[in-house]
Structures are given as C-alpha cells and as structure tokens.
Design a protein around this motif. Structure first.
Motif, PDB file in Angstrom:
ATOM      1  N   ILE A   1     -24.435  87.794 -35.746  1.00  0.00           N
ATOM      2  CA  ILE A   1     -25.036  89.061 -35.937  1.00  0.00           C
ATOM      3  C   ILE A   1     -24.289  89.965 -35.071  1.00  0.00           C
ATOM      4  O   ILE A   1     -23.698  89.565 -34.078  1.00  0.00           O
ATOM      5  CB  ILE A   1     -26.563  89.226 -35.651  1.00  0.00           C
ATOM      6  N   HIS A   2     -24.220  91.071 -35.306  1.00  0.00           N
ATOM      7  CA  HIS A   2     -23.538  92.141 -34.414  1.00  0.00           C
ATOM      8  C   HIS A   2     -24.428  92.244 -32.917  1.00  0.00           C
ATOM      9  O   HIS A   2     -25.565  92.348 -32.706  1.00  0.00           O
ATOM     10  CB  HIS A   2     -23.535  93.575 -34.893  1.00  0.00           C
ATOM     11  N   GLY A   3     -23.498  92.109 -31.908  1.00  0.00           N
ATOM     12  CA  GLY A   3     -24.002  92.233 -30.542  1.00  0.00           C
ATOM     13  C   GLY A   3     -24.859  91.142 -29.993  1.00  0.00           C
ATOM     14  O   GLY A   3     -25.596  91.234 -28.985  1.00  0.00           O
ATOM     15  N   GLY A   4     -24.979  89.861 -30.746  1.00  0.00           N
ATOM     16  CA  GLY A   4     -25.826  88.681 -30.391  1.00  0.00           C
ATOM     17  C   GLY A   4     -25.219  87.530 -30.709  1.00  0.00           C
ATOM     18  O   GLY A   4     -24.347  87.327 -31.196  1.00  0.00           O
ATOM     19  N   LYS A   5     -25.908  86.387 -29.923  1.00  0.00           N
ATOM     20  CA  LYS A   5     -25.779  85.149 -30.260  1.00  0.00           C
ATOM     21  C   LYS A   5     -26.181  84.375 -31.350  1.00  0.00           C
ATOM     22  O   LYS A   5     -26.041  83.182 -31.459  1.00  0.00           O
ATOM     23  CB  LYS A   5     -25.580  84.160 -28.896  1.00  0.00           C
ATOM     24  N   GLN A   6     -27.396  84.832 -31.978  1.00  0.00           N
ATOM     25  CA  GLN A   6     -28.112  84.178 -33.005  1.00  0.00           C
ATOM     26  C   GLN A   6     -27.175  83.796 -34.125  1.00  0.00           C
ATOM     27  O   GLN A   6     -26.199  84.376 -34.604  1.00  0.00           O
ATOM     28  CB  GLN A   6     -29.187  85.462 -33.500  1.00  0.00           C
TER      29      GLN A   6
ATOM     30  N   THR B   1     -34.393  79.843 -30.157  1.00  0.00           N
ATOM     31  CA  THR B   1     -32.771  80.126 -30.354  1.00  0.00           C
ATOM     32  C   THR B   1     -32.542  81.439 -30.882  1.00  0.00           C
ATOM     33  O   THR B   1     -31.463  81.946 -31.239  1.00  0.00           O
ATOM     34  CB  THR B   1     -32.699  79.066 -31.770  1.00  0.00           C
ATOM     35  N   GLY B   2     -33.674  82.643 -30.771  1.00  0.00           N
ATOM     36  CA  GLY B   2     -33.279  83.936 -31.028  1.00  0.00           C
ATOM     37  C   GLY B   2     -33.039  84.809 -29.655  1.00  0.00           C
ATOM     38  O   GLY B   2     -32.958  85.972 -29.858  1.00  0.00           O
ATOM     39  N   ALA B   3     -32.934  84.179 -28.819  1.00  0.00           N
ATOM     40  CA  ALA B   3     -32.719  84.785 -27.179  1.00  0.00           C
ATOM     41  C   ALA B   3     -31.355  84.290 -26.899  1.00  0.00           C
ATOM     42  O   ALA B   3     -31.188  83.259 -26.562  1.00  0.00           O
ATOM     43  CB  ALA B   3     -33.715  84.404 -26.311  1.00  0.00           C
ATOM     44  N   ASP B   4     -30.746  85.426 -26.578  1.00  0.00           N
ATOM     45  CA  ASP B   4     -29.269  85.253 -25.975  1.00  0.00           C
ATOM     46  C   ASP B   4     -29.362  84.345 -24.591  1.00  0.00           C
ATOM     47  O   ASP B   4     -28.463  83.508 -24.179  1.00  0.00           O
ATOM     48  CB  ASP B   4     -28.634  86.376 -25.641  1.00  0.00           C
ATOM     49  N   ARG B   5     -30.167  84.937 -23.795  1.00  0.00           N
ATOM     50  CA  ARG B   5     -30.476  84.407 -22.582  1.00  0.00           C
ATOM     51  C   ARG B   5     -31.755  84.001 -22.128  1.00  0.00           C
ATOM     52  O   ARG B   5     -32.772  84.517 -22.626  1.00  0.00           O
ATOM     53  CB  ARG B   5     -29.598  85.065 -21.604  1.00  0.00           C
ATOM     54  N   SER B   6     -31.823  83.265 -21.077  1.00  0.00           N
ATOM     55  CA  SER B   6     -33.358  82.764 -20.511  1.00  0.00           C
ATOM     56  C   SER B   6     -33.956  84.098 -19.926  1.00  0.00           C
ATOM     57  O   SER B   6     -33.134  85.103 -19.577  1.00  0.00           O
ATOM     58  CB  SER B   6     -33.431  81.741 -19.838  1.00  0.00           C
ATOM     59  N   ALA B   7     -35.309  83.834 -19.778  1.00  0.00           N
ATOM     60  CA  ALA B   7     -36.179  85.249 -19.415  1.00  0.00           C
ATOM     61  C   ALA B   7     -37.471  84.504 -18.610  1.00  0.00           C
ATOM     62  O   ALA B   7     -37.484  83.291 -18.994  1.00  0.00           O
ATOM     63  CB  ALA B   7     -36.485  85.818 -20.400  1.00  0.00           C
ATOM     64  N   VAL B   8     -37.954  85.293 -17.645  1.00  0.00           N
ATOM     65  CA  VAL B   8     -39.167  85.031 -16.991  1.00  0.00           C
ATOM     66  C   VAL B   8     -40.156  86.101 -17.584  1.00  0.00           C
ATOM     67  O   VAL B   8     -39.632  87.135 -17.497  1.00  0.00           O
ATOM     68  CB  VAL B   8     -38.936  84.697 -15.674  1.00  0.00           C
ATOM     69  N   TYR B   9     -41.287  85.863 -17.687  1.00  0.00           N
ATOM     70  CA  TYR B   9     -42.281  86.790 -17.589  1.00  0.00           C
ATOM     71  C   TYR B   9     -42.551  87.587 -16.378  1.00  0.00           C
ATOM     72  O   TYR B   9     -42.361  86.846 -15.196  1.00  0.00           O
ATOM     73  CB  TYR B   9     -43.773  86.627 -18.055  1.00  0.00           C
ATOM     74  N   SER B  10     -42.981  88.735 -16.187  1.00  0.00           N
ATOM     75  CA  SER B  10     -43.036  89.456 -15.115  1.00  0.00           C
ATOM     76  C   SER B  10     -44.097  88.961 -14.169  1.00  0.00           C
ATOM     77  O   SER B  10     -43.665  88.691 -12.917  1.00  0.00           O
ATOM     78  CB  SER B  10     -43.532  90.958 -15.431  1.00  0.00           C
ATOM     79  N   TRP B  11     -45.363  88.163 -14.454  1.00  0.00           N
ATOM     80  CA  TRP B  11     -46.157  87.829 -13.674  1.00  0.00           C
ATOM     81  C   TRP B  11     -45.529  86.520 -12.966  1.00  0.00           C
ATOM     82  O   TRP B  11     -45.974  86.308 -11.900  1.00  0.00           O
ATOM     83  CB  TRP B  11     -47.627  87.504 -14.565  1.00  0.00           C
ATOM     84  N   PHE B  12     -44.825  85.964 -13.738  1.00  0.00           N
ATOM     85  CA  PHE B  12     -44.145  84.545 -12.976  1.00  0.00           C
ATOM     86  C   PHE B  12     -42.997  85.120 -12.013  1.00  0.00           C
ATOM     87  O   PHE B  12     -43.102  84.261 -10.973  1.00  0.00           O
ATOM     88  CB  PHE B  12     -43.579  83.981 -14.034  1.00  0.00           C
ATOM     89  N   ALA B  13     -42.449  85.874 -12.118  1.00  0.00           N
ATOM     90  CA  ALA B  13     -41.304  86.557 -11.386  1.00  0.00           C
ATOM     91  C   ALA B  13     -41.959  87.043 -10.340  1.00  0.00           C
ATOM     92  O   ALA B  13     -41.626  86.586  -8.964  1.00  0.00           O
ATOM     93  CB  ALA B  13     -40.551  87.573 -11.836  1.00  0.00           C
ATOM     94  N   THR B  14     -43.072  87.513 -10.398  1.00  0.00           N
ATOM     95  CA  THR B  14     -43.927  87.958  -9.180  1.00  0.00           C
ATOM     96  C   THR B  14     -44.622  86.820  -8.216  1.00  0.00           C
ATOM     97  O   THR B  14     -44.384  86.616  -7.112  1.00  0.00           O
ATOM     98  CB  THR B  14     -44.940  89.069  -9.366  1.00  0.00           C
TER      99      THR B  14
END
Length: 307
Positions: free
Chosen positions: A170-175, A56-69
């Motif tokens: 917060i300023h600049g985020g969705k948290q 809930t502290g991340a504005d958007r989803s992400a992948v780790y670098s190893w997984f993207a590769t």
C-alpha cells in the motif's frame, strides 16, 4: 512534528499468558481474547511477559498509554499515528528492547497509542518491526506463534499444502496486499491480523451484488482503530470469500469505508481488510523481508470449515 506512515487496524482485550515449553521450533502461546484478537506474550526491557496484540497491519510496535505510564517509559519524539479510523498526535515511548519468542529488537521508538475505550488493559501491539527478519508462523487454531530464523525457504516452513502468495503493498505502509474474490468478484485484500473483524468497503459490497438495505444487514458495532476514533458500521452476510483457492463460505463481515483506505490510495476500489475472524482456522507463514506469505488450513482446525 514528524509524520510517520504507521498503520494500525483494530484493538484488543486482555488475556494472561505463559511461555510454552522449549521445543525444536520455538513457539509461544497465541490466544484469542474475549473480543476476538490474537494475543502473545512479549517482554519489554527484559521484563514480562505482557499481553501484546499480534498485528500484521501495524508498521511498528506500540504500547498503550497506561502501560507507558506504569512502566515509566522515557518519552521519545512527537509524531502522528495514522490508524484505520483516523489520525492522532502522539509522543512515542523509548524502549531499550522488546522481545517475542526469543527474538529481540533494541532501541525501539514505539508508538504510544490511546487507551482502549472499553478499558481493557492491553500492554501493546507487536508490529511488523518485531515480526520482520524472521519467518512468522501464526496458527490461531493450534494456539501457537513462532518466529523462526532464516536459512530455510518459505515453502519448506509453510508446508507442501500451503498456497504461496507474492504480496503487493500500500501507499505509505508495510502491509501486505493480495487478490481476493468475494462471490467471484475480484478485489484487493489487506492482511491485518490485528483487526478482530473482517471489513469490506461499500464499493466491494456494491460490485459483489450485496443489498445493504436488506433485513439481514443491520447496524454493526462501532469500529475503532488505534487512535480510538469511532466509525459506524453495517454488519451482515457477505457470501463466499476465496484467497488462492482457500474458500470460506457464508462469511459475515462489517461494511465500513475506513479513512485508512483513502490514505492507502485504495479509495474507489473494492477493498477487504482481512481480520482475525477469517484467519482463525489458517496457518499463516509470513516472510516480511521478501513480501511473501503462505496460507494453509491449520491442522488444528475443525473439519470441513475450509475448502
């Protein structure tokens, strides 16, 4: 280079998951890994499931670098990740789709975050973009997560015993931010299920009467955000934490002046980053669209842990 105000708070270890059987309220397994993070099964481009941290502290989803590769994900745009412990340049990854509990978002420009320093092979982070437009029901003690469609009230889903909180921002985020008290001293809390450990800043420690030079405060583990930059910490007993009448006593937390607190315009104020450790016995029901959430004691929690 485009700067985006994407916040991440701490990282995770690996767990293997199976999708739970279909029930009236769709639910998937929510597990706590060996490092204390909440993990759920996520599908990427129709494949999976893969272990993702629920954050809930991340504005958007992400992948780790190893997984993207490993998945040969197409590269997107150059950007900057703003994490709890600092910023980092990245090239995003383009996902055709990402799904959790049957809820799918398409054409996602996901952040590509550095691999964990401890080598754990986590696939990615399920952020607010994937949890939004639903009621996210997170119950670590019961080991379930559900993304329920609209049409009902938050109060109805959270239950009659839940405290309903209208969150700030917060300023600049969705948290979500909300009022918290530590030893009866008020401060600002940030809802961050992606952080394995709760953190307070030195300002909160001071006004709450904590003596950080006492023997029961010691050098804590290195704190790392999504960018894997490290910040030292102190760890020790901070006392009683209360949110909307729910009290957790004898809480142990880290004391860190996170760079993110400055970015979020919270510098100089008493701040607490509420992590997975304080949420472990809570049934959390979040309505991201209307910035409201419900807190209730999980029916699966051990007795007498919360008051």
């Amino acid at each position: 280079m485009v700067r985006v105000a994407v916040r991440y708070h701490l990282t995770v270890g690996i767990v293997v998951f199976l999708i739970a059987p279909t029930v009236t309220e769709a639910k998937v397994s929510l597990s706590k890994d060996s490092t204390g993070h909440f993990m759920a099964p996520v599908f990427v481009n129709g494949r999976g499931p893969y272990p993702f941290m629920v954050d809930t502290g991340a504005d958007r989803s992400a992948v780790y670098s190893w997984f993207a590769t490993a998945q040969a994900l197409p590269k997107g745009k150059n950007s900057v990740i703003s994490g709890a412990t600092g910023n980092a340049v990245e090239t995003t990854s383009t996902l055709r789709s990402i799904s959790l509990d049957g809820h799918t978002i398409k054409d996602v420009d996901a952040d590509t975050i550095p691999d964990r320093a401890d080598g754990a092979k986590i696939a990615g982070v399920a952020g607010v973009d994937l949890l939004a437009n639903r009621f996210a029901v997170i119950d670590p003690a019961c080991g379930t997560l559900g993304l329920l469609p609209g049409g009902s009230s938050l109060e109805g889903i959270a239950g009659k015993d839940a405290a309903i909180i209208n969150a700030g921002s917060i300023h600049g985020g969705k948290q979500f931010t909300f009022k918290v008290t530590l030893n009866r001293v008020s401060g600002v809390a940030i809802l961050d299920s992606g952080a394995r450990a709760t953190i307070i800043n030195t300002t909160f420690a001071r006004v709450a009467g904590l003596n950080l030079k006492a023997k029961n405060f010691t050098a804590g583990p290195t704190t790392r955000g999504a960018t894997q930059q490290s910040v030292s910490s102190i760890v020790g007993p901070i006392g009683d934490v209360s949110v909307a009448g729910i009290v957790q006593r004898n809480v142990v937390a880290r004391i860190v002046d996170l760079p993110a607190f400055d970015d979020e315009s919270l510098s100089g104020r008493p701040v607490m980053n509420v992590g997975a450790d304080l949420l472990r016995d809570i049934r959390l029901t979040v309505d991201f669209d209307h910035r409201r959430f419900g807190l209730a004691r999980s029916l699966c929690a051990a007795p007498n842990l919360l008051k």
